[in-house]
Design a protein around this motif. Structure first.
Motif, short mmCIF file in Angstrom:
data_model
loop_
_atom_site.label_atom_id
_atom_site.label_comp_id
_atom_site.label_asym_id
_atom_site.label_seq_id
_atom_site.Cartn_x
_atom_site.Cartn_y
_atom_site.Cartn_z
N GLU A 89 84.18 18.84 96.68
CA GLU A 89 84.29 17.73 95.74
C GLU A 89 83.62 16.47 96.31
O GLU A 89 82.93 15.75 95.58
CB GLU A 89 85.74 17.48 95.38
CG GLU A 89 86.32 18.58 94.51
CD GLU A 89 87.80 18.41 94.21
OE1 GLU A 89 88.41 17.41 94.66
OE2 GLU A 89 88.34 19.29 93.51
N LYS A 103 81.76 15.70 85.86
CA LYS A 103 82.98 16.22 85.23
C LYS A 103 82.98 17.75 85.22
O LYS A 103 83.98 18.38 85.57
CB LYS A 103 83.11 15.68 83.81
CG LYS A 103 84.39 16.08 83.14
CD LYS A 103 84.53 15.44 81.77
CE LYS A 103 85.82 15.88 81.11
NZ LYS A 103 86.00 15.33 79.78
N GLY A 104 81.86 18.35 84.88
CA GLY A 104 81.76 19.81 84.88
C GLY A 104 81.87 20.39 86.27
O GLY A 104 82.55 21.40 86.49
N TRP A 105 81.19 19.75 87.23
CA TRP A 105 81.26 20.23 88.61
C TRP A 105 82.70 20.18 89.12
O TRP A 105 83.17 21.12 89.76
CB TRP A 105 80.39 19.37 89.53
CG TRP A 105 78.92 19.47 89.29
CD1 TRP A 105 78.25 20.46 88.62
CD2 TRP A 105 77.93 18.54 89.71
NE1 TRP A 105 76.90 20.20 88.61
CE2 TRP A 105 76.67 19.02 89.28
CE3 TRP A 105 77.97 17.35 90.42
CZ2 TRP A 105 75.48 18.35 89.54
CZ3 TRP A 105 76.79 16.68 90.68
CH2 TRP A 105 75.55 17.19 90.24
N MET A 106 83.39 19.08 88.84
CA MET A 106 84.76 18.93 89.32
C MET A 106 85.70 19.94 88.64
O MET A 106 86.60 20.48 89.28
CB MET A 106 85.25 17.50 89.10
CG MET A 106 84.44 16.47 89.88
SD MET A 106 84.45 16.73 91.66
CE MET A 106 85.91 15.85 92.08
N ASN A 107 85.47 20.19 87.36
CA ASN A 107 86.29 21.18 86.65
C ASN A 107 86.11 22.56 87.26
O ASN A 107 87.09 23.29 87.48
CB ASN A 107 85.95 21.22 85.16
CG ASN A 107 86.48 20.01 84.42
OD1 ASN A 107 87.39 19.33 84.87
ND2 ASN A 107 85.88 19.72 83.27
N ARG A 108 84.86 22.93 87.54
CA ARG A 108 84.61 24.24 88.16
C ARG A 108 85.21 24.31 89.56
O ARG A 108 85.79 25.32 89.95
CB ARG A 108 83.11 24.54 88.20
CG ARG A 108 82.59 25.02 86.84
CD ARG A 108 81.18 25.56 86.94
NE ARG A 108 80.18 24.56 87.28
CZ ARG A 108 79.67 23.67 86.43
NH1 ARG A 108 80.06 23.66 85.17
NH2 ARG A 108 78.77 22.79 86.83
N GLU A 110 87.80 22.73 90.64
CA GLU A 110 89.25 22.84 90.50
C GLU A 110 89.66 24.25 90.07
O GLU A 110 90.67 24.78 90.53
CB GLU A 110 89.79 21.79 89.51
CG GLU A 110 91.29 21.69 89.51
CD GLU A 110 91.91 21.37 90.88
OE1 GLU A 110 93.05 21.84 91.11
OE2 GLU A 110 91.28 20.70 91.71
N ASP A 111 88.85 24.87 89.20
CA ASP A 111 89.12 26.26 88.81
C ASP A 111 89.05 27.19 90.03
O ASP A 111 89.88 28.09 90.18
CB ASP A 111 88.11 26.74 87.75
CG ASP A 111 88.33 26.08 86.40
OD1 ASP A 111 89.40 25.48 86.18
OD2 ASP A 111 87.40 26.17 85.56
#
Length: 121
Positions: A89, A103-108, A110-111
């Motif tokens: 991150e 936002k997309g990078w952080m969502n992935r 976190e997944d």
């Protein structure tokens, strides 16, 4: 100063050299060559807190050594998973495209963290 433990002084000698060049304190474990410790147990139960552990032994011994190190330091896979994910991150946040894609990078990221923690449980 960063304290490194190098277990196994075959290829481990290379790790010793690199870490010394980086200014790290290097401690060694080996049963056949001169070293600071003659067992992993002695090293991890010493008064030294190791920031990095390099396991430079035959592959078949890696799991048992890693378990010994983890048990002595009272950490498990969750700590490693979280550290890796936190670093990922931080890396994403340092990229120029973070404002657009962050936002997309952080969502992935976190997944991946959630799935890894589930698998480790």
């Amino acid at each position: 100063m960063i304290n490194c433990l190098v277990i196994g002084l075959g290829i481990g000698q290379l790790y010793c050299s690199v870490n010394k060049q980086l200014g790290h304190a290097v401690y060694t474990v080996d049963t056949t060559k001169p070293a600071d410790f003659t067992s992993v147990e002695a090293a991890v139960n010493s008064d030294i807190t190791f920031d990095i552990v390099h396991i430079c032994t035959p592959n078949a011994s890696h799991e048992s050594i890693a378990r010994t190190v983890a048990a002595a330091n009272d950490f498990g896979p969750h700590l490693i998973i979280n550290k890796i994910c936190d670093r990922r991150e931080s890396f994403y946040k340092s990229l120029p495209g973070f404002s657009t894609f962050g936002k997309g990078w952080m969502n992935r990221a976190e997944d991946v963290r959630k799935k890894a923690l589930e698998m480790a449980a």
